[in-house]
Scaffold this motif. Structure first.
Motif, PDB file in Angstrom:
ATOM      1  N   VAL A  93       0.872  -1.177   0.000  1.00 33.07           N
ATOM      2  CA  VAL A  93       0.000   0.000   0.000  1.00 33.07           C
ATOM      3  C   VAL A  93       0.910   1.228   0.000  1.00 33.07           C
ATOM      4  N   GLN A  94       1.149   1.736  -1.203  1.00 34.63           N
ATOM      5  CA  GLN A  94       1.998   2.920  -1.373  1.00 34.63           C
ATOM      6  C   GLN A  94       1.754   3.499  -2.759  1.00 34.63           C
ATOM      7  N   PRO A  95       2.078   4.764  -2.928  1.00 37.79           N
ATOM      8  CA  PRO A  95       1.922   5.353  -4.262  1.00 37.79           C
ATOM      9  C   PRO A  95       2.850   4.656  -5.242  1.00 37.79           C
ATOM     10  N   LYS A  96       2.364   4.395  -6.439  1.00 35.55           N
ATOM     11  CA  LYS A  96       3.208   3.739  -7.447  1.00 35.55           C
ATOM     12  C   LYS A  96       3.032   4.415  -8.800  1.00 35.55           C
ATOM     13  N   THR A  97       4.117   4.434  -9.545  1.00 29.88           N
ATOM     14  CA  THR A  97       4.057   5.003 -10.891  1.00 29.88           C
ATOM     15  C   THR A  97       3.557   3.938 -11.868  1.00 29.88           C
ATOM     16  N   GLU A  98       3.131   4.415 -13.015  1.00 31.44           N
ATOM     17  CA  GLU A  98       2.706   3.504 -14.092  1.00 31.44           C
ATOM     18  C   GLU A  98       3.761   2.422 -14.342  1.00 31.44           C
ATOM     19  N   ALA A  99       5.007   2.882 -14.451  1.00 26.40           N
ATOM     20  CA  ALA A  99       6.087   1.949 -14.787  1.00 26.40           C
ATOM     21  C   ALA A  99       6.242   0.892 -13.701  1.00 26.40           C
ATOM     22  N   GLU A 100       6.164   1.332 -12.450  1.00 21.99           N
ATOM     23  CA  GLU A 100       6.294   0.369 -11.346  1.00 21.99           C
ATOM     24  C   GLU A 100       5.146  -0.641 -11.389  1.00 21.99           C
ATOM     25  N   LEU A 101       3.961  -0.140 -11.645  1.00 22.44           N
ATOM     26  CA  LEU A 101       2.810  -1.040 -11.688  1.00 22.44           C
ATOM     27  C   LEU A 101       2.983  -2.096 -12.766  1.00 22.44           C
ATOM     28  N   ARG A 102       3.390  -1.637 -13.923  1.00 22.69           N
ATOM     29  CA  ARG A 102       3.593  -2.566 -15.032  1.00 22.69           C
ATOM     30  C   ARG A 102       4.604  -3.645 -14.662  1.00 22.69           C
ATOM     31  N   GLU A 103       5.652  -3.191 -14.028  1.00 24.19           N
ATOM     32  CA  GLU A 103       6.728  -4.118 -13.684  1.00 24.19           C
ATOM     33  C   GLU A 103       6.277  -5.164 -12.661  1.00 24.19           C
ATOM     34  N   GLU A 104       5.355  -4.775 -11.791  1.00 24.27           N
ATOM     35  CA  GLU A 104       4.964  -5.687 -10.702  1.00 24.27           C
ATOM     36  C   GLU A 104       3.787  -6.582 -11.047  1.00 24.27           C
ATOM     37  N   MET A 105       3.260  -6.447 -12.249  1.00 24.43           N
ATOM     38  CA  MET A 105       2.080  -7.241 -12.583  1.00 24.43           C
ATOM     39  C   MET A 105       2.402  -8.720 -12.740  1.00 24.43           C
ATOM     40  N   LEU A 106       3.581  -8.969 -13.225  1.00 22.39           N
ATOM     41  CA  LEU A 106       3.996 -10.350 -13.392  1.00 22.39           C
ATOM     42  C   LEU A 106       5.207 -10.556 -12.506  1.00 22.39           C
ATOM     43  N   ILE A 107       5.089 -11.447 -11.541  1.00 23.07           N
ATOM     44  CA  ILE A 107       6.238 -11.664 -10.674  1.00 23.07           C
ATOM     45  C   ILE A 107       6.628 -13.132 -10.674  1.00 23.07           C
ATOM     46  N   GLU A 108       7.871 -13.351 -10.317  1.00 26.46           N
ATOM     47  CA  GLU A 108       8.328 -14.713 -10.191  1.00 26.46           C
ATOM     48  C   GLU A 108       8.696 -14.924  -8.746  1.00 26.46           C
ATOM     49  N   TYR A 109       8.201 -15.987  -8.174  1.00 24.07           N
ATOM     50  CA  TYR A 109       8.503 -16.246  -6.778  1.00 24.07           C
ATOM     51  C   TYR A 109       8.751 -17.734  -6.593  1.00 24.07           C
ATOM     52  N   GLU A 110       9.854 -18.054  -5.991  1.00 24.90           N
ATOM     53  CA  GLU A 110      10.237 -19.450  -5.771  1.00 24.90           C
ATOM     54  C   GLU A 110       9.995 -20.303  -7.006  1.00 24.90           C
ATOM     55  N   GLY A 111      10.432 -19.767  -8.147  1.00 21.11           N
ATOM     56  CA  GLY A 111      10.408 -20.560  -9.370  1.00 21.11           C
ATOM     57  C   GLY A 111       9.076 -20.591 -10.102  1.00 21.11           C
ATOM     58  N   SER A 112       8.022 -19.988  -9.555  1.00 21.64           N
ATOM     59  CA  SER A 112       6.747 -19.974 -10.275  1.00 21.64           C
ATOM     60  C   SER A 112       6.369 -18.543 -10.649  1.00 21.64           C
ATOM     61  N   ARG A 113       5.512 -18.443 -11.668  1.00 24.35           N
ATOM     62  CA  ARG A 113       5.106 -17.108 -12.098  1.00 24.35           C
ATOM     63  C   ARG A 113       3.700 -16.794 -11.597  1.00 24.35           C
ATOM     64  N   TYR A 114       3.509 -15.561 -11.171  1.00 32.41           N
ATOM     65  CA  TYR A 114       2.210 -15.128 -10.649  1.00 32.41           C
ATOM     66  C   TYR A 114       1.829 -13.800 -11.285  1.00 32.41           C
ATOM     67  N   VAL A 115       0.515 -13.642 -11.478  1.00 25.65           N
ATOM     68  CA  VAL A 115       0.007 -12.354 -11.945  1.00 25.65           C
ATOM     69  C   VAL A 115      -0.567 -11.641 -10.734  1.00 25.65           C
ATOM     70  N   ARG A 116      -0.245 -10.371 -10.605  1.00 32.41           N
ATOM     71  CA  ARG A 116      -0.807  -9.576  -9.506  1.00 32.41           C
ATOM     72  C   ARG A 116      -1.483  -8.344 -10.049  1.00 32.41           C
ATOM     73  N   ASN A 117      -2.264  -7.753  -9.192  1.00 28.28           N
ATOM     74  CA  ASN A 117      -3.033  -6.583  -9.559  1.00 28.28           C
ATOM     75  C   ASN A 117      -2.599  -5.387  -8.707  1.00 28.28           C
ATOM     76  N   PRO A 118      -1.335  -4.978  -8.847  1.00 27.61           N
ATOM     77  CA  PRO A 118      -0.855  -3.878  -8.009  1.00 27.61           C
ATOM     78  C   PRO A 118      -1.549  -2.585  -8.418  1.00 27.61           C
ATOM     79  N   GLN A 119      -1.662  -1.657  -7.507  1.00 23.91           N
ATOM     80  CA  GLN A 119      -2.327  -0.389  -7.822  1.00 23.91           C
ATOM     81  C   GLN A 119      -1.609   0.745  -7.122  1.00 23.91           C
ATOM     82  N   ASN A 120      -1.924   1.904  -7.603  1.00 23.95           N
ATOM     83  CA  ASN A 120      -1.404   3.108  -6.975  1.00 23.95           C
ATOM     84  C   ASN A 120      -2.219   3.343  -5.697  1.00 23.95           C
ATOM     85  N   GLN A 121      -1.679   2.893  -4.568  1.00 18.50           N
ATOM     86  CA  GLN A 121      -2.458   2.913  -3.320  1.00 18.50           C
ATOM     87  C   GLN A 121      -1.903   3.975  -2.377  1.00 18.50           C
ATOM     88  N   ASP A 122      -2.305   5.179  -2.655  1.00 23.85           N
ATOM     89  CA  ASP A 122      -1.784   6.318  -1.904  1.00 23.85           C
ATOM     90  C   ASP A 122      -2.708   6.617  -0.726  1.00 23.85           C
TER      91      ASP A 122
END
Ligand code: GLC
Length: 481
Positions: A243-272
């Protein structure tokens, strides 16, 4: 402080190079000298107690995370078995835990006395975790311990946050409010109109700014309550750094993450949530309040909080390792507790590197601490009573260690320094670097005996009594003057 200096301080950015820290972890000092002073004092305390406690403790599972719809080992993987197959049935039963939460053995004076015996100096308590359940008497929700829906509400000590703060303050502790910014119960965060998709807010903040605004207001109101109605609060420890302000670029980057070898889609938002305003209002009521907006780079993160690990080296800003005494943050049956020796070594390791140690215990569903927790607190206390002067109000020595088994600290004025021995060394003990000093005395703190020593080269040889080895004690401390 003049404007120029303020600006300069503001622009000091310290990049953390320690493994385990992401690149985004930077330290921005708060330009207010009052906060710098308060941080100095906080750095003298060294040792604190963190507590994770809520209705989830009844199931003996992970705090909050089991209702987070992410396919992670500690989230969906942490659900209590046999409750419900369907996610929504599960959440319903999880939230119903409110109706059976009745910790009748709640005895915060006993906790505070034990923590004080252990040498702890501050407490941080989960006033609200991610699940949104308030362990304080919030006027803005019914999902709280003081609601008539919760059996414990009839107990005269049902406002447990108030009681805990009072009990620990009476032992001279600083008090800290853990508060989760995300709230998985609030309709302004997880709007029931949609299913939640992950840890984030479950609707588009862009599209529904009004709803988000209501969430921000809800958050401000609750933090106001904690700052207004609970006496002196020293630390506001804010968790849920997503929960923090995020830029467009940051949001884009965090939508697809890799964790412990698997890929996940997330729905990050600008949460100011308008942190500056939160902090401004909070400090009006609580002057000098330390704010720890965890994992959000900026001046509202007054100190950094490596979690469940100790940095490899000292860090050039205020920091605190938070770590569990057993394996879990919350109470789980048959949890495996770290040994007293291990905990003492960790404390020493952290302090030698300039950090504080925030050690977590999860109280059980009735309000009891595991006997093993009391045992650890007692044993750490025995050690602290003898060796505490080498811990409290110290600072890092020239180097924090010599090899794996020796750590150092020094008094703030630098007149004395301390060597901590994790093992009985070969004789004589060789300390390689005495920092160009002439040594007057070397004292073994456990019995206050002066030891024989000889300056040699850049260093120092110390003859340790053989008896020491048999004493069965652990982590000996030498005071060198
Ligand atoms: C982790 C856990 C969270 C806990 C926190 C304490 O982030 O996920 O539940 O409160 O550690 O530091």
């Amino acid at each position: 402080m003049d404007m120029k200096r303020r600006l300069l301080m503001l622009t000091i950015v310290v990049l953390i190079s320690t493994p385990g820290f992401s690149q985004s972890q930077q330290y921005f000092p708060d330009p207010d000298p009052v906060i710098a002073e308060r941080l100095e004092e906080w750095q003298d305390l060294k040792f604190g107690l963190l507590m994770h406690w809520g209705p989830y403790s009844q199931w003996g599972i992970v705090e909050s995370w089991s209702i987070c719809p992410e396919d992670l080992s500690w989230a969906s993987g942490g659900r209590k078995g046999g409750v419900a197959d369907s996610y929504f049935d599960y959440v319903k039963q999880y939230e119903d835990l409110q109706t059976t939460f009745n910790p009748i053995h709640f005895d915060p004076e006993r906790w505070a006395a034990a923590a004080s015996e252990a040498g702890m100096k501050y407490v941080v308590f989960t006033t609200k975790h991610h699940d949104g359940f308030c362990m304080f008497d919030s006027k803005h929700t019914d999902y709280k311990i003081t609601s008539p829906n919760t059996p414990f509400s009839t107990n005269e000590r049902s406002n447990v946050t108030a009681e805990i703060f009072k009990a620990f303050r009476a032992e001279g502790f600083w008090t800290g409010a853990y508060f989760s910014k995300p709230d998985w119960h609030s309709e302004y965060y997880w709007w029931p109109h949609f299913p939640p998709s992950d840890r984030n807010v479950n609707y588009s903040v862009d599209k529904h700014p009004q709803r988000w605004h209501q969430f921000v207001e809800y958050t401000h109101n609750q933090i106001d309550e904690l700052m207004n109605d609970y006496g002196r609060v020293d630390i506001l420890w804010l968790d849920g750094g997503w929960v923090q302000p995020k830029t467009e670029a940051e949001l884009r980057e965090e939508m697809l993450i890799e964790y412990e070898g698997s890929r996940y889609v997330r729905n990050p938002q600008n949460q100011d949530v308008n942190m500056s305003e939160i902090v401004r209002k909070a400090r009006e009521k609580q002057p000098g309040l330390l704010v720890v907006d965890r994992a959000v780079p900026g001046i509202h993160q007054n100190y950094l909080t490596p979690e469940q690990h100790i940095p490899d080296e000292g860090l050039p800003y205020p920091w605190e390792t938070c770590m569990t005494m057993a394996n879990s943050w919350s109470y789980t049956p048959n949890d495996v507790y770290k040994s007293p020796d291990d905990l003492i070594e960790k404390l020493v390791d952290i302090v030698s590197k300039g950090g504080n140690f925030l050690l977590n215990i999860g109280p059980g569903p009735n309000g009891n601490l595991d006997p093993q927790a009391y045992d650890r607190l007692e044993k750490i206390g025995q050690w602290m009573k003898v060796n505490g002067e080498a811990i409290y109000a110290t600072r890092s020595w020239k180097s924090f260690s010599q090899g794996d088994n020796i750590r150092f600290t020094r008094t703030k004025d630098g007149k004395a320094w301390y060597a901590f021995l994790f093992d009985y060394p070969e004789q004589p003990l060789v300390i390689e670097d005495r920092d160009g000093r002439t040594i007057q005395t070397v004292t073994l703190l456990s019995n206050n005996r002066k030891l024989k020593f000889r300056e040699r080269g850049e260093g120092l040889d110390v003859i340790l009594p053989a008896r020491m080895k048999e004493s069965g004690e652990h982590v000996w401390v030498l005071k060198i003057e």
